[in-house]
Design a protein around this motif. Sequence first.
Motif, PDB file in Angstrom:
ATOM      1  N   GLU A  73       4.533  -7.499  -1.065  1.00  0.00           N
ATOM      2  CA  GLU A  73       4.204  -6.439  -0.117  1.00  0.00           C
ATOM      3  C   GLU A  73       4.758  -5.080  -0.550  1.00  0.00           C
ATOM      4  O   GLU A  73       5.910  -4.970  -0.965  1.00  0.00           O
ATOM      5  CB  GLU A  73       4.777  -6.775   1.268  1.00  0.00           C
ATOM      6  CG  GLU A  73       4.264  -8.075   1.856  1.00  0.00           C
ATOM      7  CD  GLU A  73       2.800  -8.002   2.245  1.00  0.00           C
ATOM      8  OE1 GLU A  73       2.296  -6.874   2.448  1.00  0.00           O
ATOM      9  OE2 GLU A  73       2.161  -9.069   2.333  1.00  0.00           O
ATOM     10  N   GLY A  75       4.704  -2.527   1.727  1.00  0.00           N
ATOM     11  CA  GLY A  75       5.415  -2.133   2.941  1.00  0.00           C
ATOM     12  C   GLY A  75       5.260  -0.662   3.265  1.00  0.00           C
ATOM     13  O   GLY A  75       6.236   0.062   3.433  1.00  0.00           O
ATOM     14  N   TYR A  76       4.016  -0.207   3.380  1.00  0.00           N
ATOM     15  CA  TYR A  76       3.759   1.200   3.669  1.00  0.00           C
ATOM     16  C   TYR A  76       4.417   1.657   4.971  1.00  0.00           C
ATOM     17  O   TYR A  76       4.782   2.816   5.118  1.00  0.00           O
ATOM     18  CB  TYR A  76       2.252   1.445   3.747  1.00  0.00           C
ATOM     19  CG  TYR A  76       1.554   1.378   2.406  1.00  0.00           C
ATOM     20  CD1 TYR A  76       1.668   2.420   1.495  1.00  0.00           C
ATOM     21  CD2 TYR A  76       0.779   0.268   2.056  1.00  0.00           C
ATOM     22  CE1 TYR A  76       1.025   2.365   0.269  1.00  0.00           C
ATOM     23  CE2 TYR A  76       0.126   0.207   0.828  1.00  0.00           C
ATOM     24  CZ  TYR A  76       0.257   1.253  -0.068  1.00  0.00           C
ATOM     25  OH  TYR A  76      -0.367   1.198  -1.279  1.00  0.00           O
ATOM     26  N   ARG A  77       4.538   0.750   5.939  1.00  0.00           N
ATOM     27  CA  ARG A  77       5.126   1.102   7.235  1.00  0.00           C
ATOM     28  C   ARG A  77       6.635   0.854   7.268  1.00  0.00           C
ATOM     29  O   ARG A  77       7.266   0.963   8.312  1.00  0.00           O
ATOM     30  CB  ARG A  77       4.445   0.295   8.343  1.00  0.00           C
ATOM     31  CG  ARG A  77       2.948   0.591   8.473  1.00  0.00           C
ATOM     32  CD  ARG A  77       2.330  -0.230   9.597  1.00  0.00           C
ATOM     33  NE  ARG A  77       0.889   0.032   9.715  1.00  0.00           N
ATOM     34  CZ  ARG A  77       0.101  -0.570  10.588  1.00  0.00           C
ATOM     35  NH1 ARG A  77       0.617  -1.451  11.440  1.00  0.00           N
ATOM     36  NH2 ARG A  77      -1.191  -0.287  10.634  1.00  0.00           N
ATOM     37  N   LYS A  78       7.195   0.489   6.123  1.00  0.00           N
ATOM     38  CA  LYS A  78       8.627   0.181   6.077  1.00  0.00           C
ATOM     39  C   LYS A  78       9.314   1.016   4.997  1.00  0.00           C
ATOM     40  O   LYS A  78      10.125   0.523   4.221  1.00  0.00           O
ATOM     41  CB  LYS A  78       8.827  -1.306   5.797  1.00  0.00           C
ATOM     42  CG  LYS A  78       8.170  -2.199   6.834  1.00  0.00           C
ATOM     43  CD  LYS A  78       8.350  -3.671   6.508  1.00  0.00           C
ATOM     44  CE  LYS A  78       7.676  -4.550   7.536  1.00  0.00           C
ATOM     45  NZ  LYS A  78       7.825  -5.997   7.237  1.00  0.00           N
ATOM     46  N   LYS A  79       8.991   2.306   4.972  1.00  0.00           N
ATOM     47  CA  LYS A  79       9.501   3.191   3.923  1.00  0.00           C
ATOM     48  C   LYS A  79      11.017   3.302   3.936  1.00  0.00           C
ATOM     49  O   LYS A  79      11.630   3.605   2.903  1.00  0.00           O
ATOM     50  CB  LYS A  79       8.857   4.571   4.056  1.00  0.00           C
ATOM     51  CG  LYS A  79       7.348   4.574   3.800  1.00  0.00           C
ATOM     52  CD  LYS A  79       6.759   5.964   3.928  1.00  0.00           C
ATOM     53  CE  LYS A  79       5.262   5.960   3.660  1.00  0.00           C
ATOM     54  NZ  LYS A  79       4.656   7.320   3.793  1.00  0.00           N
ATOM     55  N   ASP A  80      11.629   3.107   5.097  1.00  0.00           N
ATOM     56  CA  ASP A  80      13.081   3.218   5.191  1.00  0.00           C
ATOM     57  C   ASP A  80      13.791   1.894   4.948  1.00  0.00           C
ATOM     58  O   ASP A  80      15.016   1.830   4.993  1.00  0.00           O
ATOM     59  CB  ASP A  80      13.480   3.759   6.575  1.00  0.00           C
ATOM     60  CG  ASP A  80      12.949   5.171   6.808  1.00  0.00           C
ATOM     61  OD1 ASP A  80      12.846   5.922   5.823  1.00  0.00           O
ATOM     62  OD2 ASP A  80      12.635   5.508   7.966  1.00  0.00           O
ATOM     63  N   ASP A  81      13.021   0.838   4.715  1.00  0.00           N
ATOM     64  CA  ASP A  81      13.597  -0.485   4.468  1.00  0.00           C
ATOM     65  C   ASP A  81      13.842  -0.633   2.968  1.00  0.00           C
ATOM     66  O   ASP A  81      12.899  -0.569   2.173  1.00  0.00           O
ATOM     67  CB  ASP A  81      12.633  -1.568   4.954  1.00  0.00           C
ATOM     68  CG  ASP A  81      13.251  -2.958   4.930  1.00  0.00           C
ATOM     69  OD1 ASP A  81      14.079  -3.221   4.036  1.00  0.00           O
ATOM     70  OD2 ASP A  81      12.894  -3.783   5.792  1.00  0.00           O
ATOM     71  N   TYR A  84      11.621  -2.832   0.497  1.00  0.00           N
ATOM     72  CA  TYR A  84      10.231  -2.514   0.164  1.00  0.00           C
ATOM     73  C   TYR A  84      10.153  -1.265  -0.693  1.00  0.00           C
ATOM     74  O   TYR A  84      10.961  -0.355  -0.528  1.00  0.00           O
ATOM     75  CB  TYR A  84       9.424  -2.321   1.450  1.00  0.00           C
ATOM     76  CG  TYR A  84       9.259  -3.601   2.229  1.00  0.00           C
ATOM     77  CD1 TYR A  84       8.177  -4.439   2.008  1.00  0.00           C
ATOM     78  CD2 TYR A  84      10.208  -3.986   3.176  1.00  0.00           C
ATOM     79  CE1 TYR A  84       8.032  -5.621   2.727  1.00  0.00           C
ATOM     80  CE2 TYR A  84      10.071  -5.173   3.893  1.00  0.00           C
ATOM     81  CZ  TYR A  84       8.984  -5.978   3.658  1.00  0.00           C
ATOM     82  OH  TYR A  84       8.845  -7.150   4.349  1.00  0.00           O
ATOM     83  N   GLN A  86       8.393  -4.673  -2.289  1.00  0.00           N
ATOM     84  CA  GLN A  86       8.965  -5.870  -2.885  1.00  0.00           C
ATOM     85  C   GLN A  86       8.766  -5.844  -4.397  1.00  0.00           C
ATOM     86  O   GLN A  86       7.832  -5.210  -4.897  1.00  0.00           O
ATOM     87  CB  GLN A  86       8.310  -7.122  -2.288  1.00  0.00           C
ATOM     88  CG  GLN A  86       8.617  -7.325  -0.819  1.00  0.00           C
ATOM     89  CD  GLN A  86       7.918  -8.538  -0.245  1.00  0.00           C
ATOM     90  OE1 GLN A  86       6.852  -8.936  -0.706  1.00  0.00           O
ATOM     91  NE2 GLN A  86       8.514  -9.141   0.776  1.00  0.00           N
ATOM     92  N   ASN A 189      16.663 -13.629   8.327  1.00  0.00           N
ATOM     93  CA  ASN A 189      16.112 -12.644   7.392  1.00  0.00           C
ATOM     94  C   ASN A 189      15.023 -13.243   6.512  1.00  0.00           C
ATOM     95  O   ASN A 189      14.358 -12.524   5.764  1.00  0.00           O
ATOM     96  CB  ASN A 189      17.226 -12.077   6.501  1.00  0.00           C
ATOM     97  CG  ASN A 189      18.215 -11.235   7.273  1.00  0.00           C
ATOM     98  OD1 ASN A 189      17.837 -10.488   8.175  1.00  0.00           O
ATOM     99  ND2 ASN A 189      19.494 -11.344   6.933  1.00  0.00           N
TER     100      ASN A 189
END
Length: 276
Positions: A73, A75-81, A84, A86, A189
Amino acid sequence: MIITRSLNKAPSQFWLGVFVSVICFFSLPAVAAELCAASGKIEWAQIKKIVDGDTLHLRDGRKVRVMGINSPEIGYRKKDDPGYPQPLAMAAKQAAENFFSSGSKVGLRFGELRVDHYGRVLAHVYRADGASLSAHLLSQGLAWHVVVPPNVSGWQCLQAVEIAAKKQSAGLWGHLAYPTKQANHLSMNDTGFQQITGKVVAVNRTRGGWWVQLGQLAVRVQDKHLKYLDDVTPQDWLHQTLTLRGWVIDRSQSSAVKKKGYSALMINLQHSAMLK
């Protein structure tokens, strides 16, 4: 092409072994996409955008989820994670873009279930010359092979490509970020797509299916999917070690889980290709 047709019609360990030997003998990426080439009724469209390894957008507005694979993934919507994108996610996207570099024409062979609950079209995806995108990514270890009933067409060919890539430790098969996880050591997790191994400690019959306890993981097997699991009786798995893959779901907020102490993590097992 003869091997592919035989494999699709009569899946057996013999033909699977022959197919794997063939694609291992030659350059894997060079032959895999052609061996799993387009067949049947194909609808042609134009690509607008490659989103990631297993998702693309068409110029007519449709979004397509590529059947037969799951890629890492972005993770376009999880830029602060920090998790991502992955590992190998961008490589999978780049490989998909390069696959279609000679043009934007794409062939679609729809699944029996044509649209998922996100509104995406479900289809095998092919290049103008009939080569398979799923096989291309699997051959480089840039995706995992997945089968989600009722969309099971072509799974034997794609499974053979993955086996050959795994033998060569290609891509994710040689990457430390993607180990097979122990069911006894799962944490909250460990949601999302995972490969998990463990010993079956309990099997319970319920209305419409079975619940199989694999360490910290509850595995649901619905009766309607037993035909895709070689009509196995899950009770026979008791005390055996299983290795499976799929999407791990967090159900910790379920009232039943809270009241009865069920495992908070669960996975659906629907096809033999997702189980060893």
